[in-house]
Enzyme design. Sequence first.
Site, PDB file in Angstrom:
ATOM      1  N   HIS A 459       0.820  -1.215   0.000  1.00 38.48           N
ATOM      2  CA  HIS A 459       0.000   0.000   0.000  1.00 38.48           C
ATOM      3  C   HIS A 459       0.853   1.263   0.000  1.00 38.48           C
ATOM      4  O   HIS A 459       0.486   2.270  -0.613  1.00 38.48           O
ATOM      5  CB  HIS A 459      -0.950  -0.019   1.194  1.00 38.48           C
ATOM      6  CG  HIS A 459      -2.108  -0.935   1.001  1.00 38.48           C
ATOM      7  ND1 HIS A 459      -2.944  -1.315   2.025  1.00 38.48           N
ATOM      8  CD2 HIS A 459      -2.575  -1.566  -0.109  1.00 38.48           C
ATOM      9  CE1 HIS A 459      -3.880  -2.127   1.550  1.00 38.48           C
ATOM     10  NE2 HIS A 459      -3.665  -2.287   0.264  1.00 38.48           N
ATOM     11  N   GLU A 701      -7.648 -12.632 -18.281  1.00 35.64           N
ATOM     12  CA  GLU A 701      -6.765 -12.534 -17.113  1.00 35.64           C
ATOM     13  C   GLU A 701      -6.363 -13.882 -16.537  1.00 35.64           C
ATOM     14  O   GLU A 701      -5.705 -13.940 -15.495  1.00 35.64           O
ATOM     15  CB  GLU A 701      -7.402 -11.661 -16.027  1.00 35.64           C
ATOM     16  CG  GLU A 701      -8.839 -11.977 -15.726  1.00 35.64           C
ATOM     17  CD  GLU A 701      -9.524 -10.899 -14.901  1.00 35.64           C
ATOM     18  OE1 GLU A 701      -8.823 -10.142 -14.192  1.00 35.64           O
ATOM     19  OE2 GLU A 701     -10.758 -10.813 -14.952  1.00 35.64           O
ATOM     20  N   ASP A 725      -3.682  -9.511 -13.009  1.00 31.47           N
ATOM     21  CA  ASP A 725      -4.015 -10.894 -12.688  1.00 31.47           C
ATOM     22  C   ASP A 725      -3.386 -11.865 -13.672  1.00 31.47           C
ATOM     23  O   ASP A 725      -2.914 -12.938 -13.280  1.00 31.47           O
ATOM     24  CB  ASP A 725      -5.537 -11.085 -12.671  1.00 31.47           C
ATOM     25  CG  ASP A 725      -6.126 -10.834 -11.293  1.00 31.47           C
ATOM     26  OD1 ASP A 725      -5.423 -11.065 -10.293  1.00 31.47           O
ATOM     27  OD2 ASP A 725      -7.282 -10.400 -11.210  1.00 31.47           O
ATOM     28  N   CYS A 772      -6.080  -3.111 -19.578  1.00 32.11           N
ATOM     29  CA  CYS A 772      -6.520  -2.229 -18.493  1.00 32.11           C
ATOM     30  C   CYS A 772      -5.758  -2.468 -17.198  1.00 32.11           C
ATOM     31  O   CYS A 772      -6.149  -1.971 -16.157  1.00 32.11           O
ATOM     32  CB  CYS A 772      -8.025  -2.390 -18.250  1.00 32.11           C
ATOM     33  SG  CYS A 772      -8.529  -4.038 -17.725  1.00 32.11           S
TER      34      CYS A 772
END
Length: 835
Positions: A459, A701, A725, A772
Amino acid sequence: MVSIVIVSHSPDLAKGVHALASQMTQGKVKIAVAAGVDDPENPIGTDAIAVMTAIEDVYSPQGVLVLVDMGSAILSTDTALELIDSEQAANVHVCAAPLIEGAMSACVAAAAGMPLEEVINEAHTALVAKYTLLDQGKKLPGTGSVQDNTSPELPAAEDEITFEWQVQNPHGIHARPASAIVGTVSPFDTQIWLECHGTRVSARSINSIALLGAGQGDNLTCIASGNEASQALQAFASLAENHFNESIDAPAVPVSHQQHHQAVRQQITRHQDGRLSAIAASEGIAIAPIWHYRATMPKARDRDYLGYGREWALFSDASGAAQKTLAELAEQTAMTGSQSDSEIFTAHSQILTDPELVETIKQRLKEAVNVEIAWSQLIEKTAQAYKDSPSDYMQARANDVYDVGRRVMGLLIGEAEQQITLTEPVILVATDLSPSDTAQLDPAMVKGIILEQGGSTSHSAILARSLGIPAVVGLNGVTAKCQEGQLAVIRGSSGEVWLAPTAQRLEKARREQDSLDRQSKLARAQAMEDARTQDGKALNVYANLASLEDAQQALCHGAEGVGLVRSEFLFMDSEQAPSEQSQYESYAQIAAAFGDKPVIIRTLDIGGDKPLAYLQQGGEDNPFLGCRGLRLCLQNVEVFKVQLNALLRARAKSPNLQIMFPMVSTMEELNQAKYLLNGCYEALQDSGIPAAMPEIGIMIEVPAAVANARQLAKEVSFFSVGTNDLTQYVMAADRGNDRVSYLVSAAQPAVLRMIEQAAQAAHEAGITIGICGEMAGDPKLTAALIGMGIDELSMSSNRIAAVKQAVRATESKLAEQTAGKVLNAATLKQVMSLL
């Protein structure tokens, strides 16, 4: 464990020995290299200071073995030993063994936990097996005979037990299988041998094992005697049944093809020019003095219990204040970065309001424990539960729990939140940063970030990218290596750091920084213009978003449409599934904001790693391989139908709205989803409710979707590759796991070839294909993606300008040539050098 230092005149030779030795020992042994000199015109030589630094970097009380090549390498090492602490120098041994063979043997012995004397002996006898196999004599200068390492006449002990195995390895028991044997049997308290061709040798010696010459089809007998003989024999048997960790179905892969794997696993590499290399987290150049930041958890007060009512009121007030601050942080992050990045703080709020956590606090308060003590114990217990999880992704969330805990504890004891206040620009150095710490950083004052912990998907790294602050993470022990006020340079794109850079390095960094600033200003000035290559080919540059606020920001950054609306954030913001009407309004508003520009809305993409309280998802050992995305929707049909109804209604109002299904693996899944969509459309029509069928696409994905791409392409209007992914599934590497972060790159050759296959299938069927994932927003990859036939790129809004500029700098035919080169590359390093 004994450590190894390799001293050579040639940096290339030393790096090769290092990579091979690391591969042999699976990175278990600390190995340092001191090779060459810092002179571009005459790089061959040795440097005593470099040798000293290498010894200090890997020093172990169990000993350091230094292997040298020739001449000045010995003199430089002697000088280095005079420079280091005398107590340390006493544990350092300089070895005259041959550099390459000696390093291999010494590293395997060290990995097995052997003492320094045995490691030295293994290094000295390294050439015995080589000479024997080449039949060049039975005696080497300075070594014993071949028979010194074998014991054909050794009498059998009364308690000996044996296990016999027929070797099936194509190349027999060569270096790698021998290394595996030594590593497997050495930990046991037993005497253990191997026997083949009537010769018995120690199973703890890689050289002795090599002397056996056990080839494919030979019978190899393992003999054990002593306290843990049966356990050792069982371990050997398991290793043998696994063919000593080799495949017997195909020829062994040459070491040169595997070196990158082990080299990059060592996150930190010290180079001769003083450069440190770790994990790239956020692009950009930073030049500023070092400043150390240390976050602390406020200590709970040991005070009298005030009664349940008062203690609960204290917690309620602190929790409410914390939630208010988290909401403000989410809003602030959405304004400076993106809505999806701001969801980090939404997740923190969810941790704080978790019903089980709240109920546990209530119970502890009823047991007459004051709220600070109860909260401190609960946070520690909850964080430990995350750390103990088998999922690396969940383990990484322990830091989020501590962040929430620190925030609430400060409010409980009346201690103000730790503020990062600076009076001059700095490069911040810390063990780690919590999301709250990172969010309050001022990019005007914090020019760069260096963290000892974390990965590119942590994060803190995500927020650093959102703020545009160059960052490097995973640089172990850097805090101790640098002093406050010391000037440093960061190159965030490559993960490189220079502590106390030379004047030449500073000047080069400033030129690079100026160039990046000029490019950025030019890109922002032209952000609203179309993205066309130099020969006029248009590429659609879209935005990824999650809310109407994101939509406004995307338009301001020059988005030509939306390649991904993350509809799951509507579901995560609520304690119950959002109504059809609320979804309809949200989808219609976002689509309307873009006028006639395409807006692609992804149906609910949720799973075990992103749980919803109102969906009975159940626990999963590996949520990334579990019931998520379209799979989960097809098992929760009523929730799915509500979303499909809302999308169909919004499409009637906004002709530019399209939908796509995530995590499609099979034709059956796609057919089920289309069947439900058609059923919802017919039901709305029958009820007289305005609805319209949108264009339908799917996410590519999972590898299965690539394998089935030609069939799937006949049933949809577009493909969109979710490279985040796809990368983790192709590379079998959890993107939340720091230990395999070196694999998690969409530029891996295997991932690029998957994308190319999907693009070919799309174009054969006459449909478009976009990307994307984060890959779409990396300007370094733009030309290659154009050359591979990608029609659309969708990314975070703040990356649009730079990618558009990269499109304008591209010529289509050259892009095709670039694509051809990267698709033929063998390693990630080769791909990145081509780009």
